[in-house]
Design an enzyme around this catalytic site. Structure first.
Site, PDB file in Angstrom:
ATOM      1  N   LYS A 107       0.072   4.251  -0.506  1.00  0.00           N
ATOM      2  CA  LYS A 107      -0.609   5.485  -0.043  1.00  0.00           C
ATOM      3  C   LYS A 107      -0.274   6.636  -0.988  1.00  0.00           C
ATOM      4  O   LYS A 107      -0.183   6.418  -2.192  1.00  0.00           O
ATOM      5  CB  LYS A 107      -0.223   5.774   1.412  1.00  0.00           C
ATOM      6  CG  LYS A 107      -0.397   4.537   2.296  1.00  0.00           C
ATOM      7  CD  LYS A 107      -0.310   4.811   3.751  1.00  0.00           C
ATOM      8  CE  LYS A 107      -0.511   3.493   4.505  1.00  0.00           C
ATOM      9  NZ  LYS A 107      -0.590   3.664   5.936  1.00  0.00           N
ATOM     10  N   ASN A 124       0.863  -1.189   0.000  1.00  0.00           N
ATOM     11  CA  ASN A 124       0.000   0.000   0.000  1.00  0.00           C
ATOM     12  C   ASN A 124       0.898   1.238   0.000  1.00  0.00           C
ATOM     13  O   ASN A 124       1.403   1.633   1.044  1.00  0.00           O
ATOM     14  CB  ASN A 124      -0.905  -0.035   1.247  1.00  0.00           C
ATOM     15  CG  ASN A 124      -1.808   1.184   1.321  1.00  0.00           C
ATOM     16  OD1 ASN A 124      -1.866   1.980   0.383  1.00  0.00           O
ATOM     17  ND2 ASN A 124      -2.515   1.328   2.433  1.00  0.00           N
TER      18      ASN A 124
END
Ligand code: PGA
Length: 253
Positions: free
Chosen positions: A13, A11
């Protein structure tokens, strides 16, 4: 040994520009990723298409909106992702619940639309430190799961993955202990069994997220109900992400 294929998600982000993403995939090309694991990189959405031609790993979206098309400034839809051969997406990450005020209802709609569009959905659940201290964490996770999954027809158990991410462990360097994580993963599997049936519950992957890194991944992955990880900070470099993924070789016998 369980029969569930380990799943690892990176992830990213809101990190990386296109050059930095290219660098990651250049390094990733030199790595022999384990064949027995499903490995997906969740890039920021503007990098999905440029990365598609360079990546030797599958790509996924960090977010989507539940309508297919329309006047929704700033959003992309599950349909748009599927049209571009992006087949994975995160739903219900704690940052979206907290910062973007995504509620149970919105999350349930996204899960439903995502699955109907043919995406594999990684549904994130998790409690804050305050909720754990008040000892309401089991009830809360139960509610997060039942509100998001109650109306879905799960013909393909591999298309839903639950990520248990205690909010107090995300980006803090504090990992849940393998015992704490396993305890919650078992609870989650019990909820899945109540919501669907035991056969399906045994097939659904439940992964851990929250400061997972090369040092703590093996002891987490040893636990029978931990089927992989959702990795933030330690996934930004191909080598450290790979070191976490290698923990899938941990024997669960
Ligand atoms: P972290 O993030 O590994 O940096 O704690 C995990 C996540 O938020 O998915």
């Amino acid at each position: 040994m369980n029969h569930r294929t380990p799943f690892f998600g990176a992830n990213w982000k809101m990190h990386k520009n296109q050059r930095q993403a290219q660098e990651f995939f250049k390094n990733s090309q030199t790595i022999k990723w384990p064949q027995n694991a499903e490995v997906v990189v969740f890039t920021p959405s503007h990098l999905l298409l440029p990365c598609a031609s360079q990546s030797n790993l599958s790509l996924g979206a960090q977010n989507f909106f539940f309508e297919e098309q329309g006047a929704y400034t700033g959003e992309i839809s599950a349909w748009m992702l599927a049209q571009e051969n992006i087949h994975y997406a995160l739903v219900g990450h704690s940052e979206r619940r907290q910062i973007f005020k995504e509620d149970f209802n919105l999350i349930a709609q996204k899960v439903k639309v995502g699955l109907n569009t043919g995406l594999s959905i990684i549904l994130c659940v998790g409690e804050t430190l305050k909720e754990r201290e008040e000892n309401i964490h089991f009830d809360l996770i139960k509610e997060q799961l039942s509100s998001a999954l109650k109306d879905i027809d799960l013909s393909q158990p591999k298309n839903i993955i639950i990520a248990y991410e205690p909010v107090w462990a995300i980006g803090t360097g504090k990992t849940a202990s393998p015992e704490q994580a396993e305890e919650m993963h078992l609870w989650i599997r019990k909820q899945l069994s109540d919501l669907f049936d035991n056969t399906l519950a045994q097939q659904i992957r439940i992964i851990y997220g929250g400061s997972m890194k090369p040092e703590n991944a093996p002891s987490l992955m040893e636990r029978p109900n931990i089927d992989g990880g959702l990795i933030g900070g330690a996934s930004l470099e191909a080598q450290s992400f790979y070191q976490v993924v290698l923990a899938c070789e941990k024997n669960k016998d």
